[in-house]
Design a protein around this motif. Structure first.
Motif, PDB file in Angstrom:
ATOM      1  N   ILE A   1      -6.558   2.073   7.808  1.00 13.33           N
ATOM      2  CA  ILE A   1      -6.422   1.987   9.275  1.00 13.33           C
ATOM      3  C   ILE A   1      -7.676   2.542   9.949  1.00 13.33           C
ATOM      4  O   ILE A   1      -8.263   1.925  10.838  1.00 13.33           O
ATOM      5  CB  ILE A   1      -5.171   2.750   9.738  1.00 13.33           C
ATOM      6  CG1 ILE A   1      -3.914   2.023   9.246  1.00 13.33           C
ATOM      7  CG2 ILE A   1      -5.156   2.913  11.261  1.00 13.33           C
ATOM      8  CD1 ILE A   1      -2.658   2.864   9.304  1.00 13.33           C
TER       9      ILE A   1
ATOM     10  N   LEU B   1       2.487  -6.980   4.305  1.00 13.45           N
ATOM     11  CA  LEU B   1       2.427  -5.529   4.141  1.00 13.45           C
ATOM     12  C   LEU B   1       3.318  -4.874   5.176  1.00 13.45           C
ATOM     13  O   LEU B   1       3.344  -5.314   6.326  1.00 13.45           O
ATOM     14  CB  LEU B   1       1.004  -5.030   4.373  1.00 13.45           C
ATOM     15  CG  LEU B   1      -0.084  -5.583   3.477  1.00 13.45           C
ATOM     16  CD1 LEU B   1      -1.448  -5.304   4.084  1.00 13.45           C
ATOM     17  CD2 LEU B   1       0.027  -4.922   2.105  1.00 13.45           C
TER      18      LEU B   1
ATOM     19  N   ARG C   1       1.097 -10.108   7.695  1.00 13.32           N
ATOM     20  CA  ARG C   1       0.060 -10.468   6.749  1.00 13.32           C
ATOM     21  C   ARG C   1      -1.177  -9.603   6.998  1.00 13.32           C
ATOM     22  O   ARG C   1      -1.364  -9.062   8.081  1.00 13.32           O
ATOM     23  CB  ARG C   1      -0.272 -11.948   6.877  1.00 13.32           C
ATOM     24  CG  ARG C   1       0.922 -12.830   6.487  1.00 13.32           C
ATOM     25  CD  ARG C   1       0.616 -14.287   6.645  1.00 13.32           C
ATOM     26  NE  ARG C   1      -0.435 -14.679   5.699  1.00 13.32           N
ATOM     27  CZ  ARG C   1      -1.056 -15.850   5.748  1.00 13.32           C
ATOM     28  NH1 ARG C   1      -0.728 -16.737   6.681  1.00 13.32           N
ATOM     29  NH2 ARG C   1      -1.989 -16.143   4.865  1.00 13.32           N
ATOM     30  N   GLY C   2      -1.999  -9.495   5.944  1.00 17.16           N
ATOM     31  CA  GLY C   2      -3.149  -8.595   6.010  1.00 17.16           C
ATOM     32  C   GLY C   2      -4.035  -8.798   7.228  1.00 17.16           C
ATOM     33  O   GLY C   2      -4.401  -7.844   7.917  1.00 17.16           O
ATOM     34  N   ALA C   3      -4.374 -10.055   7.510  1.00 15.15           N
ATOM     35  CA  ALA C   3      -5.281 -10.320   8.634  1.00 15.15           C
ATOM     36  C   ALA C   3      -4.624  -9.910   9.962  1.00 15.15           C
ATOM     37  O   ALA C   3      -5.300  -9.393  10.861  1.00 15.15           O
ATOM     38  CB  ALA C   3      -5.667 -11.796   8.665  1.00 15.15           C
TER      39      ALA C   3
ATOM     40  N   ILE D   1      -4.793  -6.102  10.326  1.00 13.62           N
ATOM     41  CA  ILE D   1      -6.113  -5.650  10.803  1.00 13.62           C
ATOM     42  C   ILE D   1      -6.205  -5.813  12.327  1.00 13.62           C
ATOM     43  O   ILE D   1      -6.607  -4.905  13.054  1.00 13.62           O
ATOM     44  CB  ILE D   1      -7.228  -6.456  10.106  1.00 13.62           C
ATOM     45  CG1 ILE D   1      -7.275  -6.082   8.618  1.00 13.62           C
ATOM     46  CG2 ILE D   1      -8.581  -6.215  10.776  1.00 13.62           C
ATOM     47  CD1 ILE D   1      -8.050  -7.058   7.756  1.00 13.62           C
TER      48      ILE D   1
ATOM     49  N   VAL E   1      -4.137  -3.247  14.099  1.00 18.97           N
ATOM     50  CA  VAL E   1      -4.797  -1.938  14.188  1.00 18.97           C
ATOM     51  C   VAL E   1      -5.772  -1.934  15.362  1.00 18.97           C
ATOM     52  O   VAL E   1      -5.808  -1.003  16.169  1.00 18.97           O
ATOM     53  CB  VAL E   1      -5.541  -1.592  12.877  1.00 18.97           C
ATOM     54  CG1 VAL E   1      -6.419  -0.347  13.065  1.00 18.97           C
ATOM     55  CG2 VAL E   1      -4.563  -1.383  11.731  1.00 18.97           C
ATOM     56  N   GLN E   2      -6.548  -3.022  15.473  1.00 17.02           N
ATOM     57  CA  GLN E   2      -7.536  -3.076  16.564  1.00 17.02           C
ATOM     58  C   GLN E   2      -6.853  -3.035  17.927  1.00 17.02           C
ATOM     59  O   GLN E   2      -7.278  -2.310  18.830  1.00 17.02           O
ATOM     60  CB  GLN E   2      -8.360  -4.360  16.437  1.00 17.02           C
ATOM     61  CG  GLN E   2      -9.253  -4.372  15.203  1.00 17.02           C
ATOM     62  CD  GLN E   2     -10.030  -5.676  15.072  1.00 17.02           C
ATOM     63  OE1 GLN E   2      -9.483  -6.750  15.265  1.00 17.02           O
ATOM     64  NE2 GLN E   2     -11.294  -5.572  14.739  1.00 17.02           N
TER      65      GLN E   2
ATOM     66  N   HIS F   1      -9.315  -8.978   5.493  1.00 17.79           N
ATOM     67  CA  HIS F   1      -7.995  -8.984   4.864  1.00 17.79           C
ATOM     68  C   HIS F   1      -7.714  -7.622   4.243  1.00 17.79           C
ATOM     69  O   HIS F   1      -8.630  -6.922   3.788  1.00 17.79           O
ATOM     70  CB  HIS F   1      -7.925 -10.082   3.797  1.00 17.79           C
ATOM     71  CG  HIS F   1      -6.561 -10.232   3.178  1.00 17.79           C
ATOM     72  ND1 HIS F   1      -5.467 -10.624   3.901  1.00 17.79           N
ATOM     73  CD2 HIS F   1      -6.102 -10.025   1.910  1.00 17.79           C
ATOM     74  CE1 HIS F   1      -4.404 -10.662   3.108  1.00 17.79           C
ATOM     75  NE2 HIS F   1      -4.763 -10.299   1.902  1.00 17.79           N
ATOM     76  N   ILE F   2      -6.423  -7.265   4.244  1.00 15.35           N
ATOM     77  CA  ILE F   2      -5.955  -6.078   3.517  1.00 15.35           C
ATOM     78  C   ILE F   2      -4.786  -6.534   2.654  1.00 15.35           C
ATOM     79  O   ILE F   2      -3.936  -7.303   3.103  1.00 15.35           O
ATOM     80  CB  ILE F   2      -5.443  -4.979   4.479  1.00 15.35           C
ATOM     81  CG1 ILE F   2      -6.562  -4.494   5.391  1.00 15.35           C
ATOM     82  CG2 ILE F   2      -4.860  -3.808   3.700  1.00 15.35           C
ATOM     83  CD1 ILE F   2      -6.127  -3.364   6.327  1.00 15.35           C
TER      84      ILE F   2
ATOM     85  N   ALA G   1      -2.652   3.438  17.172  1.00 12.74           N
ATOM     86  CA  ALA G   1      -2.810   2.743  15.892  1.00 12.74           C
ATOM     87  C   ALA G   1      -1.682   3.111  14.942  1.00 12.74           C
ATOM     88  O   ALA G   1      -1.031   4.147  15.100  1.00 12.74           O
ATOM     89  CB  ALA G   1      -4.153   3.119  15.271  1.00 12.74           C
ATOM     90  N   PRO G   2      -1.433   2.259  13.951  1.00 14.49           N
ATOM     91  CA  PRO G   2      -0.450   2.624  12.926  1.00 14.49           C
ATOM     92  C   PRO G   2      -0.834   3.944  12.255  1.00 14.49           C
ATOM     93  O   PRO G   2      -2.000   4.349  12.281  1.00 14.49           O
ATOM     94  CB  PRO G   2      -0.538   1.471  11.917  1.00 14.49           C
ATOM     95  CG  PRO G   2      -1.177   0.345  12.642  1.00 14.49           C
ATOM     96  CD  PRO G   2      -2.063   0.952  13.680  1.00 14.49           C
TER      97      PRO G   2
ATOM     98  N   ASP H   1       6.542 -12.620   0.984  1.00 14.85           N
ATOM     99  CA  ASP H   1       5.471 -12.501  -0.004  1.00 14.85           C
ATOM    100  C   ASP H   1       4.116 -12.401   0.688  1.00 14.85           C
ATOM    101  O   ASP H   1       3.819 -13.173   1.602  1.00 14.85           O
ATOM    102  CB  ASP H   1       5.442 -13.757  -0.899  1.00 14.85           C
ATOM    103  CG  ASP H   1       6.318 -13.563  -2.125  1.00 14.85           C
ATOM    104  OD1 ASP H   1       6.944 -12.496  -2.233  1.00 14.85           O
ATOM    105  OD2 ASP H   1       6.369 -14.494  -2.943  1.00 14.85           O
ATOM    106  N   GLY H   2       3.310 -11.474   0.233  1.00 18.97           N
ATOM    107  CA  GLY H   2       1.965 -11.335   0.784  1.00 18.97           C
ATOM    108  C   GLY H   2       1.917 -10.492   2.043  1.00 18.97           C
ATOM    109  O   GLY H   2       0.838 -10.233   2.560  1.00 18.97           O
TER     110      GLY H   2
ATOM    111  N   HIS I   1       0.263   4.285   8.961  1.00 19.63           N
ATOM    112  CA  HIS I   1       0.190   3.929   7.543  1.00 19.63           C
ATOM    113  C   HIS I   1       0.377   2.432   7.377  1.00 19.63           C
ATOM    114  O   HIS I   1       1.093   1.786   8.141  1.00 19.63           O
ATOM    115  CB  HIS I   1       1.261   4.684   6.750  1.00 19.63           C
ATOM    116  CG  HIS I   1       1.173   4.474   5.260  1.00 19.63           C
ATOM    117  ND1 HIS I   1       0.089   4.870   4.515  1.00 19.63           N
ATOM    118  CD2 HIS I   1       2.025   3.881   4.379  1.00 19.63           C
ATOM    119  CE1 HIS I   1       0.287   4.544   3.246  1.00 19.63           C
ATOM    120  NE2 HIS I   1       1.456   3.935   3.135  1.00 19.63           N
ATOM    121  N   ILE I   2      -0.292   1.895   6.343  1.00 19.37           N
ATOM    122  CA  ILE I   2      -0.076   0.509   5.917  1.00 19.37           C
ATOM    123  C   ILE I   2       0.190   0.546   4.420  1.00 19.37           C
ATOM    124  O   ILE I   2      -0.475   1.281   3.699  1.00 19.37           O
ATOM    125  CB  ILE I   2      -1.327  -0.367   6.159  1.00 19.37           C
ATOM    126  CG1 ILE I   2      -1.662  -0.440   7.652  1.00 19.37           C
ATOM    127  CG2 ILE I   2      -1.133  -1.776   5.610  1.00 19.37           C
ATOM    128  CD1 ILE I   2      -2.863  -1.334   7.958  1.00 19.37           C
ATOM    129  N   GLY I   3       1.154  -0.237   3.982  1.00 21.23           N
ATOM    130  CA  GLY I   3       1.339  -0.395   2.534  1.00 21.23           C
ATOM    131  C   GLY I   3       2.411   0.495   1.971  1.00 21.23           C
ATOM    132  O   GLY I   3       3.476   0.643   2.573  1.00 21.23           O
ATOM    133  N   ALA I   4       2.099   1.127   0.831  1.00 22.51           N
ATOM    134  CA  ALA I   4       3.071   1.859   0.013  1.00 22.51           C
ATOM    135  C   ALA I   4       4.008   2.773   0.798  1.00 22.51           C
ATOM    136  O   ALA I   4       3.602   3.839   1.272  1.00 22.51           O
ATOM    137  CB  ALA I   4       2.321   2.669  -1.036  1.00 22.51           C
TER     138      ALA I   4
END
Lengths: 257, 257
Positions: A168, B214, B163-165, B168, B171-172, A186-187, B183-184, B211-212, B186-189
């Motif tokens: 982030i 986050l 999706r990843g894009a 991103i 976040v912006q 991409h992330i 802003a977030p 699928d794909g 955390h992303i992901g896990a």
């Protein structure tokens, strides 16, 4: 050493080798040189694909001096090594272009990830390829570049693994620097980019991805090089990988906000 | 309807119910009201945890009008439903505070994710809980809030899969709006936040993660509510979930750059 002094060290042969880690506060640039006949197409290609090909400067036809990039800069002598491509193949690697210069050559200087990596490091975001002492891993994707004349091909990305919170912060930091690839493209899921295996990069070296980390992908300056080679021009010149053009442009001056 | 008209519709009983989707260009606020004796601690708590508790406004002790939030605003009547907590437990749900108002009450208006969701939607980023017609999923985390007096507890986050894009871009966009959680975090896990199962949110509803995609986590305005309840104050008042305070603050005016 200032960038001016660094360029003169290259020019007089005192410095040879990769430029990473030198003059860390200043932008280094990817170099592309091609005859005026193809230059307009290439310029349109860069303009249409700004994340992969952010232009720091374009020379007048025939000019090997570009004042906007650096004081007393001579593009024929100030890069530690040049690759000369003929029909899309590496024909020669040379340390000077003095014997090769043509009056119709146009010089393109394209922003490089060294600049945003310096900004990430300054904010305490760890860079795995730096920790592991290798090159950043780069991958061909299935994302088509916008075509312009003879230039097309697919986007090449670099990958830096990081934890979610760092990803982030990295988006925020690199968004400020569109002149050096800007925000990631991409992330997460590599399959979304058509990348099958992160352990086998197409360029550079594989790096460790730890539990809980996400792969973060940036558009990469190798993209214009692959497009240049794929176009199989009779003649095109680029810097040798890792041997960049040192500019007088302060990285901080590239921030757009 | 303007926010001014909306508040009067609430005040005269014409409008009752959740406020989502109304006056979409204006900020809605989480509401917390507590006696002056605890107000300083709570203000310090908000200040120390700005991502979860971004303050849009704080009233003078005893004031139920806060001009900076809205013209002719009356905090006692302009919210469709209020929860009254005694010793940290929900004691009553009421439609007016006129019978409950105390001269030592201090009003806190805290930014709400509706504002940044409007910005995300405007830029074409799909919101799964909106698509699926349910509440956003929210989770307790293992991240301790910074303690201030009697207020502590753990961060609560909301989650939006993308999706990843899009992540991103999100976040912006949300980085521009620190006044509404920014802003977030955390992303992901999810395990990095101590969240075991995304299918079982602690508040709100579960949503599909494709699928794909986050999971992207933002600090949530439920955080101050849980801190308020955990503090087991003799008396504290909040809006009923989803029944927010409509302000005159244009969402666009909250952008910091």
């Amino acid at each position: 050493m200032t960038p001016y002094e660094f360029r003169h060290a290259v020019r007089n042969g005192t410095f040879r080798g990769p430029t990473a880690g030198h003059c860390g506060d200043f932008a280094q640039a990817n170099l592309a040189i091609l005859p005026e006949a193809q230059a307009h197409d290439f310029l349109r290609f860069c303009h249409a694909n700004p994340k992969a090909c952010p232009l720091l400067g374009v020379g007048e036809p025939g000019d090997y001096r570009i004042d906007t990039l650096g004081r007393d800069l001579d593009i024929r002598t100030d890069v530690p090594a040049y690759n000369i491509y003929r029909e899309g193949r590496l024909a020669e690697r040379v340390e000077s272009l003095k014997d090769f210069w043509q009056r119709d050559f146009v010089v393109f200087a394209i922003g490089c990830s060294f600049s945003f990596e310096a900004m990430l490091a300054r904010e305490g975001i760890p860079l795995r390829h730096v920790e592991e002492g290798c090159n950043v891993p780069m991958y061909r994707t299935n994302i088509a570049n916008r075509r312009a004349g003879v230039f097309g091909g697919e986007l090449v990305v670099s990958m830096r693994p990081m934890r979610g919170a760092d990803a982030i912060r990295a988006v925020q930091i690199t968004s400020r620097y569109p002149g050096v690839h800007g925000a990631p493209v991409h992330i997460g899921a590599p399959a979304e980019l058509g990348i099958e295996n992160l352990e086998h990069p197409d360029f550079g070296d594989p790096v460790t991805i730890r539990d809980g980390e996400l792969p973060v992908f940036w558009a990469c300056g190798v993209t214009p090089q692959t497009a240049l080679m794929a176009a199989r021009l009779p003649l095109a010149i680029a810097h040798a990988p890792g041997h960049m053009l040192m500019t007088d442009i302060a990285n901080t001056s590239l921030a757009v906000f």
